[in-house]
Design a protein around this motif. Sequence first.
Motif, PDB file in Angstrom:
ATOM      1  N   LEU A 152     -10.691 -55.405  82.498  1.00 20.67           N
ATOM      2  CA  LEU A 152      -9.651 -54.552  81.940  1.00 20.67           C
ATOM      3  C   LEU A 152      -8.299 -55.267  81.996  1.00 20.67           C
ATOM      4  CD1 LEU A 152     -10.498 -51.025  83.391  1.00 20.67           C
ATOM      5  CD2 LEU A 152     -11.212 -52.045  81.217  1.00 20.67           C
ATOM      6  N   VAL A 153      -7.451 -54.936  81.031  1.00 22.76           N
ATOM      7  CA  VAL A 153      -6.122 -55.544  80.940  1.00 22.76           C
ATOM      8  C   VAL A 153      -5.175 -54.927  81.969  1.00 22.76           C
ATOM      9  CG1 VAL A 153      -4.049 -55.639  79.487  1.00 22.76           C
ATOM     10  CG2 VAL A 153      -6.279 -56.251  78.534  1.00 22.76           C
ATOM     11  N   ASN A 165       3.886 -66.167  86.413  1.00 23.73           N
ATOM     12  CA  ASN A 165       2.665 -66.957  86.563  1.00 23.73           C
ATOM     13  C   ASN A 165       2.017 -66.711  87.926  1.00 23.73           C
ATOM     14  OD1 ASN A 165       2.867 -68.134  84.021  1.00 23.73           O
ATOM     15  ND2 ASN A 165       3.992 -69.920  84.768  1.00 23.73           N
ATOM     16  N   LYS A 166       2.820 -66.611  88.966  1.00 25.56           N
ATOM     17  CA  LYS A 166       2.283 -66.353  90.302  1.00 25.56           C
ATOM     18  C   LYS A 166       1.679 -64.958  90.393  1.00 25.56           C
ATOM     19  CE  LYS A 166       5.388 -69.579  92.656  1.00 25.56           C
ATOM     20  NZ  LYS A 166       6.506 -69.747  93.619  1.00 25.56           N
ATOM     21  N   VAL A 167       2.359 -63.988  89.815  1.00 21.09           N
ATOM     22  CA  VAL A 167       1.832 -62.620  89.856  1.00 21.09           C
ATOM     23  C   VAL A 167       0.595 -62.495  88.969  1.00 21.09           C
ATOM     24  CG1 VAL A 167       2.353 -60.178  89.430  1.00 21.09           C
ATOM     25  CG2 VAL A 167       4.088 -61.676  90.448  1.00 21.09           C
ATOM     26  N   SER A 168       0.549 -63.255  87.891  1.00 20.24           N
ATOM     27  CA  SER A 168      -0.660 -63.251  87.048  1.00 20.24           C
ATOM     28  C   SER A 168      -1.873 -63.708  87.854  1.00 20.24           C
ATOM     29  CB  SER A 168      -0.457 -64.152  85.830  1.00 20.24           C
ATOM     30  OG  SER A 168       0.492 -63.600  84.942  1.00 20.24           O
ATOM     31  N   GLN A 169      -1.672 -64.698  88.739  1.00 20.67           N
ATOM     32  CA  GLN A 169      -2.759 -65.123  89.622  1.00 20.67           C
ATOM     33  C   GLN A 169      -3.217 -63.958  90.496  1.00 20.67           C
ATOM     34  OE1 GLN A 169      -2.017 -68.581  92.240  1.00 20.67           O
ATOM     35  NE2 GLN A 169      -3.108 -67.495  93.862  1.00 20.67           N
ATOM     36  N   ALA A 174      -7.095 -59.525  91.790  1.00 20.10           N
ATOM     37  CA  ALA A 174      -7.355 -58.098  91.966  1.00 20.10           C
ATOM     38  C   ALA A 174      -8.415 -57.604  90.988  1.00 20.10           C
ATOM     39  CB  ALA A 174      -6.064 -57.292  91.798  1.00 20.10           C
ATOM     40  N   GLY A 175      -8.963 -58.522  90.190  1.00 22.95           N
ATOM     41  CA  GLY A 175     -10.072 -58.162  89.316  1.00 22.95           C
ATOM     42  C   GLY A 175      -9.698 -57.667  87.942  1.00 22.95           C
ATOM     43  N   PHE A 176      -8.504 -58.054  87.456  1.00 26.50           N
ATOM     44  CA  PHE A 176      -8.050 -57.624  86.136  1.00 26.50           C
ATOM     45  C   PHE A 176      -7.568 -58.824  85.315  1.00 26.50           C
ATOM     46  CE2 PHE A 176      -7.861 -53.913  88.788  1.00 26.50           C
ATOM     47  CZ  PHE A 176      -8.348 -52.911  87.962  1.00 26.50           C
ATOM     48  N   LEU A 177      -7.343 -58.590  84.045  1.00 27.01           N
ATOM     49  CA  LEU A 177      -6.903 -59.632  83.123  1.00 27.01           C
ATOM     50  C   LEU A 177      -5.413 -59.464  82.847  1.00 27.01           C
ATOM     51  CD1 LEU A 177      -7.720 -61.954  81.127  1.00 27.01           C
ATOM     52  CD2 LEU A 177      -7.959 -60.156  79.387  1.00 27.01           C
ATOM     53  N   PRO A 178      -4.562 -60.403  83.270  1.00 26.10           N
ATOM     54  CA  PRO A 178      -3.126 -60.262  83.013  1.00 26.10           C
ATOM     55  C   PRO A 178      -2.799 -60.389  81.529  1.00 26.10           C
ATOM     56  CG  PRO A 178      -3.602 -62.405  84.008  1.00 26.10           C
ATOM     57  CD  PRO A 178      -4.882 -61.642  84.026  1.00 26.10           C
ATOM     58  N   TYR A 179      -1.854 -59.557  81.083  1.00 26.25           N
ATOM     59  CA  TYR A 179      -1.384 -59.619  79.695  1.00 26.25           C
ATOM     60  C   TYR A 179       0.131 -59.603  79.725  1.00 26.25           C
ATOM     61  CZ  TYR A 179      -0.991 -58.746  74.687  1.00 26.25           C
ATOM     62  OH  TYR A 179      -0.698 -58.845  73.341  1.00 26.25           O
ATOM     63  N   LYS A 199      -4.750 -45.760  80.631  1.00 28.90           N
ATOM     64  CA  LYS A 199      -5.984 -45.890  79.858  1.00 28.90           C
ATOM     65  C   LYS A 199      -6.653 -47.213  80.236  1.00 28.90           C
ATOM     66  CE  LYS A 199      -4.703 -43.186  75.773  1.00 28.90           C
ATOM     67  NZ  LYS A 199      -3.401 -42.708  76.242  1.00 28.90           N
ATOM     68  N   PRO A 200      -7.897 -47.182  80.709  1.00 31.85           N
ATOM     69  CA  PRO A 200      -8.608 -48.417  81.029  1.00 31.85           C
ATOM     70  C   PRO A 200      -9.030 -49.120  79.746  1.00 31.85           C
ATOM     71  CG  PRO A 200     -10.025 -46.520  81.432  1.00 31.85           C
ATOM     72  CD  PRO A 200      -8.686 -45.979  81.030  1.00 31.85           C
ATOM     73  N   LEU A 201      -8.429 -50.271  79.465  1.00 32.76           N
ATOM     74  CA  LEU A 201      -8.614 -50.942  78.174  1.00 32.76           C
ATOM     75  C   LEU A 201      -9.029 -52.396  78.353  1.00 32.76           C
ATOM     76  CD1 LEU A 201      -5.322 -49.656  76.480  1.00 32.76           C
ATOM     77  CD2 LEU A 201      -7.631 -48.760  76.084  1.00 32.76           C
ATOM     78  N   THR A 202     -10.010 -52.818  77.565  1.00 29.07           N
ATOM     79  CA  THR A 202     -10.333 -54.240  77.476  1.00 29.07           C
ATOM     80  C   THR A 202      -9.281 -54.910  76.593  1.00 29.07           C
ATOM     81  OG1 THR A 202     -11.714 -53.927  75.521  1.00 29.07           O
ATOM     82  CG2 THR A 202     -12.796 -53.732  77.676  1.00 29.07           C
ATOM     83  N   LEU A 203      -9.319 -56.227  76.515  1.00 34.95           N
ATOM     84  CA  LEU A 203      -8.311 -56.953  75.749  1.00 34.95           C
ATOM     85  C   LEU A 203      -8.312 -56.535  74.286  1.00 34.95           C
ATOM     86  CD1 LEU A 203      -6.137 -59.125  75.602  1.00 34.95           C
ATOM     87  CD2 LEU A 203      -7.941 -60.829  75.285  1.00 34.95           C
TER      88      LEU A 203
END
Length: 213
Positions: A152-153, A165-169, A174-179, A199-203
């Motif tokens: 999920l995004v 960039n550090k927070v994206s890591q 935490a098991g999510f995709l940073p956007y 809303k739980p959303l995929t990319l």
Amino acid sequence: MKNTFNIGIIGSGSIGGLLGKFWANAGHKVMFSSRNPEKLTPLIDEIGNNAQAGSIVEASEFGDIVLLAVNYQTVDEALEKVRSLLDNKIVIDATNPLAYDDNGKIFRMIPEDITAGEFMAKKLPNTKLIKSFTTLWSEYLRKESFRDDELLVMPISGDDEAAKNKVSQLIEQAGFLPYNLGTLKDSKPQDPGSPIWNKPLTLSEFKIIHTNT
């Protein structure tokens, strides 16, 4: 190889406690905080290595990166104690500017013409403020992290690219995709009431909604 950080958690409830656990498991040193640190003993015992408890002052001093995850009605009280300790640090703002009125109705606590990220940056002008972990409630964070299929995004915004960039890591850990939404001025989709909020959303799902709003 991923960087490891000292992370301070201000607000060790359902979101702060969960994210701190993920990050400790990923190898970061995490200090959870509370007005009564002794009440965090079960959480520390559960996590084990890399976790400790302290006051919000101690957590703010400890963290290279600090997660702010308190109830919005207590934000000013918390920041009054630690604002100067957060200077030049990365602060992840995971708060939502919401409260309940006397009739139990939710209302927005900040003006409509500013994003929550921009508003918090005014409270913490000397930090590298990054807005994230605001768009999914804690049960989604717990149940939908590290999905076996598409992650999920998790949107992220901020005015400092290196900090993002550090927070994206940390989002990935935490098991999510940073956007990356852009700057704090661009962070309105992360605020309550937006089409993607809670809303739980995929990319692919996220892009359809985001590009059409």
